[in-house]
Design a protein around this motif. Sequence first.
Motif, PDB file in Angstrom:
ATOM      1  N   VAL A 342       0.888  -1.326   0.128  1.00 19.47           N
ATOM      2  CA  VAL A 342      -0.068  -0.076  -0.011  1.00 19.47           C
ATOM      3  C   VAL A 342       0.781   1.444   0.000  1.00 19.47           C
ATOM      4  N   ILE A 343       1.914   1.193   0.794  1.00 18.58           N
ATOM      5  CA  ILE A 343       2.836   2.133   0.806  1.00 18.58           C
ATOM      6  C   ILE A 343       3.497   2.443  -0.138  1.00 18.58           C
ATOM      7  N   THR A 344       3.862   1.491  -0.935  1.00 15.31           N
ATOM      8  CA  THR A 344       4.563   1.647  -2.183  1.00 15.31           C
ATOM      9  C   THR A 344       4.045   2.235  -3.216  1.00 15.31           C
ATOM     10  N   GLN A 345       2.878   1.563  -3.379  1.00 15.03           N
ATOM     11  CA  GLN A 345       1.662   2.374  -4.475  1.00 15.03           C
ATOM     12  C   GLN A 345       1.514   3.764  -4.258  1.00 15.03           C
ATOM     13  N   ASN A 346       1.278   4.021  -3.052  1.00 18.91           N
ATOM     14  CA  ASN A 346       0.850   5.580  -2.799  1.00 18.91           C
ATOM     15  C   ASN A 346       2.169   6.598  -2.719  1.00 18.91           C
ATOM     16  N   ASN A 347       3.177   6.115  -2.703  1.00 18.93           N
ATOM     17  CA  ASN A 347       4.498   6.704  -2.563  1.00 18.93           C
ATOM     18  C   ASN A 347       4.711   7.140  -3.858  1.00 18.93           C
ATOM     19  N   SER A 348       4.321   6.318  -4.969  1.00 22.82           N
ATOM     20  CA  SER A 348       4.443   6.861  -6.245  1.00 22.82           C
ATOM     21  C   SER A 348       3.487   7.891  -6.916  1.00 22.82           C
ATOM     22  N   TYR A 349       2.188   7.964  -6.040  1.00 27.48           N
ATOM     23  CA  TYR A 349       1.280   8.936  -6.372  1.00 27.48           C
ATOM     24  C   TYR A 349       1.912  10.384  -6.485  1.00 27.48           C
ATOM     25  N   ASN A 350       1.190  11.324  -7.226  1.00 28.33           N
ATOM     26  CA  ASN A 350       1.718  12.606  -7.496  1.00 28.33           C
ATOM     27  C   ASN A 350       1.800  13.278  -5.951  1.00 28.33           C
ATOM     28  N   GLY A 351       0.772  13.155  -5.250  1.00 29.55           N
ATOM     29  CA  GLY A 351       0.824  14.083  -4.126  1.00 29.55           C
ATOM     30  C   GLY A 351       1.697  13.203  -3.021  1.00 29.55           C
ATOM     31  N   GLY A 352       2.045  12.042  -3.355  1.00 27.47           N
ATOM     32  CA  GLY A 352       2.940  11.280  -2.281  1.00 27.47           C
ATOM     33  C   GLY A 352       4.270  11.546  -2.188  1.00 27.47           C
ATOM     34  N   LYS A 353       4.767  12.304  -3.254  1.00 24.86           N
ATOM     35  CA  LYS A 353       6.339  12.269  -3.503  1.00 24.86           C
ATOM     36  C   LYS A 353       6.803  12.865  -2.132  1.00 24.86           C
ATOM     37  N   GLY A 354       6.219  13.964  -1.577  1.00 24.19           N
ATOM     38  CA  GLY A 354       7.024  14.616  -0.503  1.00 24.19           C
ATOM     39  C   GLY A 354       6.161  14.213   0.472  1.00 24.19           C
ATOM     40  N   VAL A 355       5.526  12.977   0.940  1.00 22.82           N
ATOM     41  CA  VAL A 355       5.039  12.594   2.082  1.00 22.82           C
ATOM     42  C   VAL A 355       6.012  11.569   2.630  1.00 22.82           C
ATOM     43  N   LYS A 356       6.174  11.698   4.110  1.00 23.81           N
ATOM     44  CA  LYS A 356       6.908  10.633   4.662  1.00 23.81           C
ATOM     45  C   LYS A 356       6.175   9.335   5.280  1.00 23.81           C
ATOM     46  N   PHE A 357       6.363   8.155   5.002  1.00 22.32           N
ATOM     47  CA  PHE A 357       5.574   7.068   5.580  1.00 22.32           C
ATOM     48  C   PHE A 357       6.285   6.384   6.683  1.00 22.32           C
ATOM     49  N   TYR A 358       5.768   6.346   7.732  1.00 24.12           N
ATOM     50  CA  TYR A 358       6.243   5.698   8.985  1.00 24.12           C
ATOM     51  C   TYR A 358       5.365   4.378   9.422  1.00 24.12           C
ATOM     52  N   LYS A 359       5.729   3.428   9.782  1.00 24.73           N
ATOM     53  CA  LYS A 359       5.432   2.127  10.136  1.00 24.73           C
ATOM     54  C   LYS A 359       5.405   1.914  11.682  1.00 24.73           C
ATOM     55  N   GLU A 360       4.665   1.288  12.285  1.00 26.35           N
ATOM     56  CA  GLU A 360       5.031   0.665  13.768  1.00 26.35           C
ATOM     57  C   GLU A 360       3.913  -0.491  13.743  1.00 26.35           C
ATOM     58  N   LEU A 361       4.466  -1.737  13.236  1.00 24.90           N
ATOM     59  CA  LEU A 361       3.681  -2.975  13.050  1.00 24.90           C
ATOM     60  C   LEU A 361       4.038  -4.005  14.160  1.00 24.90           C
ATOM     61  N   GLU A 362       3.257  -3.822  15.568  1.00 23.45           N
ATOM     62  CA  GLU A 362       3.323  -4.666  16.414  1.00 23.45           C
ATOM     63  C   GLU A 362       2.920  -6.108  16.035  1.00 23.45           C
ATOM     64  N   LEU A 363       1.894  -6.079  15.140  1.00 23.88           N
ATOM     65  CA  LEU A 363       0.976  -7.167  14.668  1.00 23.88           C
ATOM     66  C   LEU A 363       1.223  -7.248  13.399  1.00 23.88           C
ATOM     67  N   THR A 364       2.086  -8.461  12.989  1.00 19.35           N
ATOM     68  CA  THR A 364       2.363  -8.640  11.479  1.00 19.35           C
ATOM     69  C   THR A 364       1.487  -9.825  11.071  1.00 19.35           C
ATOM     70  N   GLN A 365       1.013 -10.872  11.778  1.00 24.42           N
ATOM     71  CA  GLN A 365       0.649 -12.145  11.009  1.00 24.42           C
ATOM     72  C   GLN A 365      -1.051 -12.262  11.702  1.00 24.42           C
ATOM     73  N   VAL A 366      -1.973 -12.330  10.784  1.00 29.79           N
ATOM     74  CA  VAL A 366      -3.482 -12.323  11.119  1.00 29.79           C
ATOM     75  C   VAL A 366      -4.173 -13.302  10.394  1.00 29.79           C
ATOM     76  N   LEU A 367      -5.094 -13.879  10.812  1.00 31.17           N
ATOM     77  CA  LEU A 367      -6.324 -14.658  10.094  1.00 31.17           C
ATOM     78  C   LEU A 367      -7.383 -13.771   9.632  1.00 31.17           C
ATOM     79  N   THR A 368      -7.544 -13.347   8.411  1.00 31.74           N
ATOM     80  CA  THR A 368      -8.669 -12.400   8.143  1.00 31.74           C
ATOM     81  C   THR A 368      -8.730 -12.444   6.462  1.00 31.74           C
ATOM     82  N   ASP A 369      -9.534 -11.448   6.182  1.00 35.22           N
ATOM     83  CA  ASP A 369      -9.800 -11.673   4.727  1.00 35.22           C
ATOM     84  C   ASP A 369      -8.813 -10.422   3.956  1.00 35.22           C
ATOM     85  N   ALA A 370      -7.851 -10.863   3.292  1.00 39.89           N
ATOM     86  CA  ALA A 370      -6.610 -10.207   2.943  1.00 39.89           C
ATOM     87  C   ALA A 370      -7.360  -9.000   1.939  1.00 39.89           C
TER      88      ALA A 370
END
Length: 478
Positions: A342-370
């Motif tokens: 999701v970040i990679t896709q939105n990082n290429s978006y015109n408005g996303g060039k100057g936006v910094k993306f941060y991640k804090e992923l304490e939960l990484t593996q889940v059983l759900t609808d991808a």
Amino acid sequence: MKDKPTYTIDRLTSLIKKRVLILLLVMGVASAAIIVVNYYSIRMLSGTRAYINGESEYSKGQKDASAYLINYIYFGNEHDYKLFERAISIPKGNYIARLALTSANLNVELAKIGFLKGKNNPKDADEMIWLFKNFKNLAMFEKAIGIWKAGDTMVDELDRIGIQAHVKIKNGKLSEDDKKAMILATNDNSAKMTLKEEAFSQTLGNISRKVNVFVFVTNVLITLVIVFTSLSSAAIMIRRLDNSKKKIMEQNDNLQVINAGLDKFVFNVTHDLRSPLAALSGLIDLIDEETDPKQIKAYRLMMRDSLEKQDRFINEMLTFIKSKHIGVSKTECNLTTIVDNVITQNNSYNGGKGVKFYKELELTQVLTDALKLQVILNNLVSNSVKYSDPNKPERWVKVKTYRSDTHMIIEVEDNGLGIRPKDQERIFDKFYMSGENKKSSGIGLYLVKDAVTQLNGKIEVYSEPGISSKFKVSIPFC
């Protein structure tokens, strides 16, 4: 004196015969009335179904035409313009049919040609013409025709934009300002057309429901007459009418479900195609400014990757719509991979060039609808990028995941423009756009809310205008 009893019996017999004949006549008329009512109601429902299916093709053709036209304006590829002409010929075919049916000298053959150009089934075309001829003066059908006419005007406008773009591109006179104006006009036209298409389907749906009510009431009254005249005949007729009514209601319900699925599919694809298109545009701008062949090759690989991801997304959406009745499909999902995509896709978006993306992923593996999880994250992150504040020295978007005892929590936070308090209660409504908002079609957060609801979760928004916004999604583990 002996003749008197015989005379009395003869009179009584004659009276009984007359009453029997009257009862038989009443039953005959009642039966004929049932046949006529059901014949016209079924044909009317069949015609309404055909118009609803035709609207789906009309809507798809219009949205495809808009997408191809935007591609053509961006890239100037003549093949895209050919695809635009082919796609817009579908709503234009229905336009021809409407003009033929509403003209002073009704032209059935021309109307049929128009419906066939609009990708309607030949048998459906006959039903559509029959319904139009017999019920065009019905108030609700007149309303549907009015919406149809307004939609055709917008199709004309879209065609005009396409012709104007074609002329300017052929002559090499299409400026950047022209591009922006034409793309804005095309998107605005598409948004308005979507409203008209939905209103048209809703109007026809209301007609179907009213027909069902009319059929039900009429059948009950006639059944009571038959019961009064003959209990045995009435019992048979009630069973037959009940079966007929159930079949009609089931058919109508199925049509509503199919139409709703198709409509939602179009909304999803239309909305989510815009982000990768914008990303591709941004990469093209980078290629234009780049002189290093290796870097250009890297950008081209990124473009190909974006297209392949979008192709997979469309296929997933098709599977999602087809399997809608099955419900949620849970699999083991890697949140890190989904968030990175999701970040990679939105990082290429015109408005996303100057936006910094941060991640804090304490939960990484889940059983759900991808798929639903990707819809939720992509729309929330995309919105954060769209509504970032260009006046702030640093623009950022933060994605955070963690768990409570019973729920997985996903938070998407940004320091963007924020959301006004009066808008926060309505941002999840379909087509709602706050203030002078021109960046959105008003469907993204509606899709987020729908996906969260299907996962039995809830979504909360916390925002201060001009400071920040945070969306918190809570989804149960079981």
